[in-house]
Enzyme design. Structure first.
Site, PDB file in Angstrom:
ATOM      1  N   ILE A  20       5.402   0.749   0.151  1.00  0.00           N
ATOM      2  CA  ILE A  20       5.725   1.734   1.199  1.00  0.00           C
ATOM      3  C   ILE A  20       4.990   1.459   2.500  1.00  0.00           C
ATOM      4  CG2 ILE A  20       6.327   3.586  -0.399  1.00  0.00           C
ATOM      5  CD1 ILE A  20       3.525   4.735  -0.015  1.00  0.00           C
ATOM      6  N   GLY A  21       4.084   0.481   2.485  1.00  0.00           N
ATOM      7  CA  GLY A  21       3.366   0.155   3.709  1.00  0.00           C
ATOM      8  C   GLY A  21       2.707  -1.196   3.601  1.00  0.00           C
ATOM      9  N   GLY A  23      -0.113  -3.628   5.928  1.00  0.00           N
ATOM     10  CA  GLY A  23      -0.934  -3.864   7.098  1.00  0.00           C
ATOM     11  C   GLY A  23      -1.471  -5.273   7.094  1.00  0.00           C
ATOM     12  N   PHE A  25      -4.432  -6.230   6.328  1.00  0.00           N
ATOM     13  CA  PHE A  25      -5.391  -6.523   5.272  1.00  0.00           C
ATOM     14  C   PHE A  25      -5.004  -5.970   3.902  1.00  0.00           C
ATOM     15  CE2 PHE A  25      -7.754  -6.030   9.310  1.00  0.00           C
ATOM     16  CZ  PHE A  25      -8.142  -7.352   9.477  1.00  0.00           C
ATOM     17  N   LYS A  27      -1.718  -3.901   1.260  1.00  0.00           N
ATOM     18  CA  LYS A  27      -0.385  -3.351   1.034  1.00  0.00           C
ATOM     19  C   LYS A  27      -0.536  -2.019   0.321  1.00  0.00           C
ATOM     20  CE  LYS A  27       2.309  -7.604   1.008  1.00  0.00           C
ATOM     21  NZ  LYS A  27       3.387  -8.364   0.352  1.00  0.00           N
ATOM     22  N   LYS A  43      -3.471   1.655  -2.350  1.00  0.00           N
ATOM     23  CA  LYS A  43      -3.718   0.566  -1.396  1.00  0.00           C
ATOM     24  C   LYS A  43      -4.268  -0.617  -2.187  1.00  0.00           C
ATOM     25  CE  LYS A  43      -5.394   1.784   2.577  1.00  0.00           C
ATOM     26  NZ  LYS A  43      -6.313   2.224   3.670  1.00  0.00           N
ATOM     27  N   ASP A 136     -10.232   6.269  14.779  1.00  0.00           N
ATOM     28  CA  ASP A 136      -8.886   5.697  14.917  1.00  0.00           C
ATOM     29  C   ASP A 136      -7.826   6.788  14.751  1.00  0.00           C
ATOM     30  OD1 ASP A 136      -7.012   3.705  15.390  1.00  0.00           O
ATOM     31  OD2 ASP A 136      -6.888   3.103  13.281  1.00  0.00           O
TER      32      ASP A 136
END
Length: 291
Positions: A20-21, A23, A25, A27, A43, A136
């Protein structure tokens, strides 16, 4: 031979449904617990692709998440540490992020923004009281659940803060970064979160960012000028709040306590919202497994 993240179909007590995502560094996999059938976002950080310093940062993120426990912060559920990968199990939030929500709606009314903003204030105050600054905050890191409650996620750039110490890491997403970060000035921490929160509030009620540029340097220039357009449709109260949060000088910028007490935040409330203050409940052993 190291296992590929793409080929993982099962993680200990979880069946992987799909990705579902993704980045730079890690998944993020949507999974289902074999016994409880609970859907969990995990993650996955493959250690063979990470330096020892990067893995240390992931471990620090986990440790910071263990120190917070708030209904408007995505919950850390489980950590599984193996020789090949680090698996971080997080509460799955089904409503997508605030960026996607605003992209579809354009903007929200001040009333709807106030409800989301009060939740963010409460969650951020909780973090700061526990010595954690996010660093962030941006629309993509604010998730919405099925009831449109907002939850802060992604503490990858978070850090510990102390009133008597300064941080100096240049980090964050440029459109949401405070001017002192662009100037590479030392900072305490909470004040940069307040600036980012001001940018988020502006975006919610206008549908656009207060500071924009064709590239990083143009954006930097506009942020350092501190000038942004105020639509006539905005109330005087929210305009005043934005001015106080988007103050160039961090020493003059409103603190979170000041924001809690601002009239706009408390419109329609019986009494001003007091600063969140509660004993840290701690993380129970049943929540964190394999760590």
């Amino acid at each position: 031979m190291a296992i590929s993240v793409n080929k993982i179909v099962h993680i200990e007590n979880y069946d992987i449904l799909h990705t579902i995502g993704e980045g730079q560094f890690a998944k993020v996999k949507l999974t289902r617990h074999v016994l409880t059938k609970e859907v969990v976002a995990i993650k996955v950080i493959q250690k063979t692709n990470e330096s020892s310093s990067s893995l240390k940062e992931w471990n620090q993120e986990v440790n910071r998440l263990k120190t917070v426990n708030h209904p408007n912060i995505v919950k850390l559920l489980e950590v599984i540490d193996t020789e090949e990968a680090l698996f971080i199990g997080m509460e799955y939030i089904s409503g997508g992020d605030l960026f996607t929500y605003l992209e579809a709606k354009g903007r929200v009314t001040e009333g709807e923004a106030r409800g989301l903003f009060r939740q963010l204030l409460s969650a951020l105050q909780h973090c700061h009281q526990r010595g954690v600054v996010h660093r962030d905050l941006k629309l993509g890191n604010l998730l919405l659940d099925a009831n449109n409650n907002v939850k802060i996620s992604d503490f990858g750039l978070s850090n510990q803060w102390h009133p008597q110490k300064k941080l100096d890491t240049f980090c964050g997403s440029p459109a949401f970064m405070a001017p002192e970060l662009f100037l590479r000035m030392p900072y305490t921490g909470p004040e940069v979160d307040v600036w980012s929160l001001g940018v988020i509030l502006y975006n919610m009620v206008t549908g656009s960012l207060p500071f924009r540029g064709q590239d990083f340097w143009e954006l930097r220039q506009r942020v350092l000028r501190g000038q942004y357009h105020v639509p006539k449709s905005l109330s005087n109260e929210i305009t005043d709040l934005l001015d106080r949060m988007l103050m160039l000088d961090p020493t003059n910028r409103s603190s979170l306590d000041d924001v809690w007490q601002h009239p706009w935040v408390n419109i329609g409330q019986e009494e001003p919202l007091p600063p969140a203050c509660e004993e840290h409940p701690g993380m129970t052993g049943e929540l964190i497994l394999g760590w």
